[in-house]
Scaffold this active site. Structure first.
Site, mmCIF file in Angstrom:
data_model
loop_
_atom_site.group_PDB
_atom_site.id
_atom_site.type_symbol
_atom_site.label_atom_id
_atom_site.label_comp_id
_atom_site.label_asym_id
_atom_site.label_seq_id
_atom_site.Cartn_x
_atom_site.Cartn_y
_atom_site.Cartn_z
ATOM 1 N N ASP A 182 -16.024 -5.019 -17.765
ATOM 2 C CA ASP A 182 -16.047 -6.475 -17.453
ATOM 3 C C ASP A 182 -16.200 -6.824 -16.283
ATOM 4 O OD1 ASP A 182 -15.625 -9.232 -17.104
ATOM 5 O OD2 ASP A 182 -14.894 -9.134 -19.526
ATOM 6 N N HIS A 183 -17.061 -6.906 -15.528
ATOM 7 C CA HIS A 183 -17.275 -7.111 -14.144
ATOM 8 C C HIS A 183 -16.370 -8.265 -13.521
ATOM 9 C CE1 HIS A 183 -20.475 -10.013 -14.404
ATOM 10 N NE2 HIS A 183 -20.044 -10.202 -13.154
ATOM 11 N N HIS B 246 -15.923 -12.206 -20.413
ATOM 12 C CA HIS B 246 -15.498 -12.817 -19.174
ATOM 13 C C HIS B 246 -14.286 -13.830 -19.309
ATOM 14 C CE1 HIS B 246 -18.578 -10.299 -17.666
ATOM 15 N NE2 HIS B 246 -19.699 -11.245 -17.756
HETATM 16 C C1 BG6 Z 1 -23.192 -11.379 -16.902
HETATM 17 C C2 BG6 Z 1 -23.911 -12.125 -17.686
HETATM 18 O O1 BG6 Z 1 -21.990 -10.715 -17.599
HETATM 19 O O2 BG6 Z 1 -22.568 -12.346 -15.938
HETATM 20 C C3 BG6 Z 1 -24.937 -12.990 -17.021
HETATM 21 O O3 BG6 Z 1 -24.734 -11.300 -18.655
HETATM 22 C C4 BG6 Z 1 -24.246 -13.651 -15.972
HETATM 23 O O4 BG6 Z 1 -25.765 -13.791 -17.777
HETATM 24 C C5 BG6 Z 1 -23.391 -12.819 -15.128
HETATM 25 O O5 BG6 Z 1 -25.595 -14.537 -15.135
HETATM 26 C C6 BG6 Z 1 -22.555 -13.874 -14.198
HETATM 27 O O6 BG6 Z 1 -21.709 -13.098 -13.291
HETATM 28 P P1 BG6 Z 1 -21.353 -13.537 -11.967
HETATM 29 O O7 BG6 Z 1 -20.499 -12.454 -11.309
HETATM 30 O O8 BG6 Z 1 -22.601 -13.962 -11.103
HETATM 31 O O9 BG6 Z 1 -20.509 -14.788 -12.394
#
Ligand code: BG6
Length: 489
Positions: A177-178, A240
């Site tokens: 989960d980045h 997230h």
């Molecule tokens: C990803 C989603 O997990 O997170 C995307 O699949 C989304 O749709 C992205 O744009 C958002 O990540 P960040 O780091 O740009 O907030």
């Protein structure tokens, strides 16, 4: 100190994620000396590429993502390409041969990371085949990194987990989960538990509500197929958003170990109030963007973005009220809001404290300002505390003031920052900032009820303009509780 050594095998090496995030992250780890020369990367995909084509592709990705001039020759010499069919046993035996060779060249001790950055329908069978074809018997450790989506609902997530667990133990599985790799998301725990002034206020006696917003400017882009099958609840909330809720709501861990931290998060997720189907509309709002103006340009609505979307019922926006039914949080709403094609790209948390019983220092009710703690996650990184202080000059009236801290150590969004940290954690065997199966299961259970309701009832879409902050109903969600979304930094 020893740097970790491993061969990193990337399934889906010609894809977008590898290009935008993984290659640049590995490069940064290499340049900063976090990894030494004893590593190799094997890219797998169906295309019949050569090592040279692959290396050129990696170089291009570095130039695009990091705007570097470095020809990265030495770095890319560690990269190998292997044309691969995930359904063919021979592909796996050939891969095993290649890995064994590279292990002797780079002295990586048989440590292998299998990184699945490709279509999720193959996750289970790949894990299985890696085991069956002996790729886990390498003499070192083996770890499986899985990109989202981890399942489509609780049922499919369970099936997937079962398949993977046949071949890998829970502690060998790294579910990405980045958001958990983002600096300020990691900071939530530290801000809460390393400061004496917050912890005893961090409960339903002092906090009136918590607001978590993650808004995006981008629309569906070229991901219509994936996104329309997913929608904002699966794409952003199940993972997230609920991870941020868990970090804000969890009890202090007794030790900073992976098990202790994860088990506190699981406990928080277990306390999420499960909604009855008929309550969903009271707690959750869905939206889909129509056309609108973004930065002076007219942009198309979701349904016009691709042929197959013309009568789509998929939500591109979710706002919701999440209740955590435990002693600490009973009665405190956690409002979440996320969507595509909104007014700005921004992720932040606002913690609103309760009003004091009597405030003599404002003449007008409307001027009163509660204490707020704002945690800015992106693009700005920092925290702001809103206090009240005396207006300078005569009299003793008050005005809101701000104490701000900006973390300018790292660059803003769209950097591989989060992936860099998570990849390194995986190399050193730290699963803390990856989601445990129990977290995944609880969050799917929560989301399933909402999605079942939404799938059963057609929505009146589109219901918000591109470039806005979502449908009016998202504002009403807070207004009916006597609150409003704070537009503060
Ligand atoms: C990803 C989603 O997990 O997170 C995307 O699949 C989304 O749709 C992205 O744009 C958002 O990540 P960040 O780091 O740009 O907030």
């Amino acid at each position: 100190l020893h740097t970790p050594k491993a061969v990193i095998v990337i399934f889906g090496a010609t894809g977008d994620l590898a290009k935008r995030k993984l290659f640049p992250s590995i490069y940064k780890l290499y340049k900063s000396g976090k990894i030494g020369e004893d590593f190799a990367v094997v890219g797998l995909a169906r295309r019949p590429w050569t090592n040279d084509v692959f290396r050129t592709n990696v170089k291009e990705s570095l130039q695009n993502a990091l705007s570097i001039e470095d020809d990265a020759e030495e770095f890319t010499s560690h990269f190998y390409y292997h044309s691969f069919d995930v359904t063919q046993a021979e592909s796996y035996t050939e891969l095993n041969g290649l890995l064994t060779d590279l292990e002797s060249t780079y002295e990586t001790g048989g440590n292998r990371i299998f990184y699945l950055a490709m279509a999720p329908e193959y996750f289970g069978s790949i894990a299985h085949r890696l085991e069956q074809n002996g790729l886990k018997n390498s003499g070192g450790w083996t770890r499986l990194v899985i990109e989202k989506p981890f399942g489509h609902d609780l049922k499919s997530a369970k099936e997937l987990n079962k398949e993977i667990r046949v071949a890998f133990d829970e502690d060998q599985i790294y579910r990405i989960d980045h958001y958990l790799g983002k600096e300020m998301v990691q900071n939530i725990e530290v801000i809460r538990f390393a400061n004496g002034i917050f912890e005893h206020l961090w409960n339903n006696r002092s906090i009136s509500n918590v607001q978590i917003t993650s808004s995006e400017e981008l629309g569906v882009e070229d991901r219509a197929r994936y996104y329309d099958h997913s929608g904002a609840a699966r794409d952003m909330v199940q993972n997230h958003m609920l991870q941020m809720v868990a970090l804000l709501a969890m009890e202090p861990p007794i030790k900073l170990t992976t098990d202790e931290i994860r088990s506190e998060k699981v406990k928080a997720l277990r306390a999420l109030r499960q909604l009855d189907p008929e309550e969903v509309d009271e707690y959750f709002v869905r939206g889909q963007y129509g056309k609108g103006i973004m930065k002076g340009n007219e942009v198309a609505g979701y349904r016009e973005e691709a042929e197959e979307l013309h009568d789509s019922n998929t939500e591109t926006f979710v706002a919701g009220k999440v209740m955590i039914d435990n002693y600490r949080w009973a009665g405190v709403p956690f409002y979440i809001r996320t969507g595509k094609r909104m007014a700005e790209k921004c992720t932040k948390i606002v913690v609103e404290f309760k009003d004091i019983p009597m405030n003599l220092y404002y003449k007008e009710e409307a001027e009163k300002h509660p204490n707020l703690l704002v945690i800015n996650i992106q693009p700005n990184e920092g925290i702001t505390l809103y206090l009240n202080a005396k207006k300078s000059g005569m009299g003793s009236m008050a005005e809101p003031i701000q104490l701000s801290y900006t973390n300018n150590g790292v660059s803003g969004m769209n950097t591989p920052e989060a992936y860099e940290k998570l990849l390194f954690d995986c190399m050193i065997g730290d699963t803390t900032n990856f989601t445990h199966w129990d977290e995944v299961a609880h969050s799917w259970a929560f989301i399933d009820t909402i999605l079942n309701r939404w799938e059963a009832v057609k929505a009146d879409f589109p219901n918000y303009d591109s470039g806005s902050m979502g449908p009016e109903a998202a504002n009403e969600l807070l207004e009916k509780d006597g609150f409003h979304w704070w537009d503060v930094e």
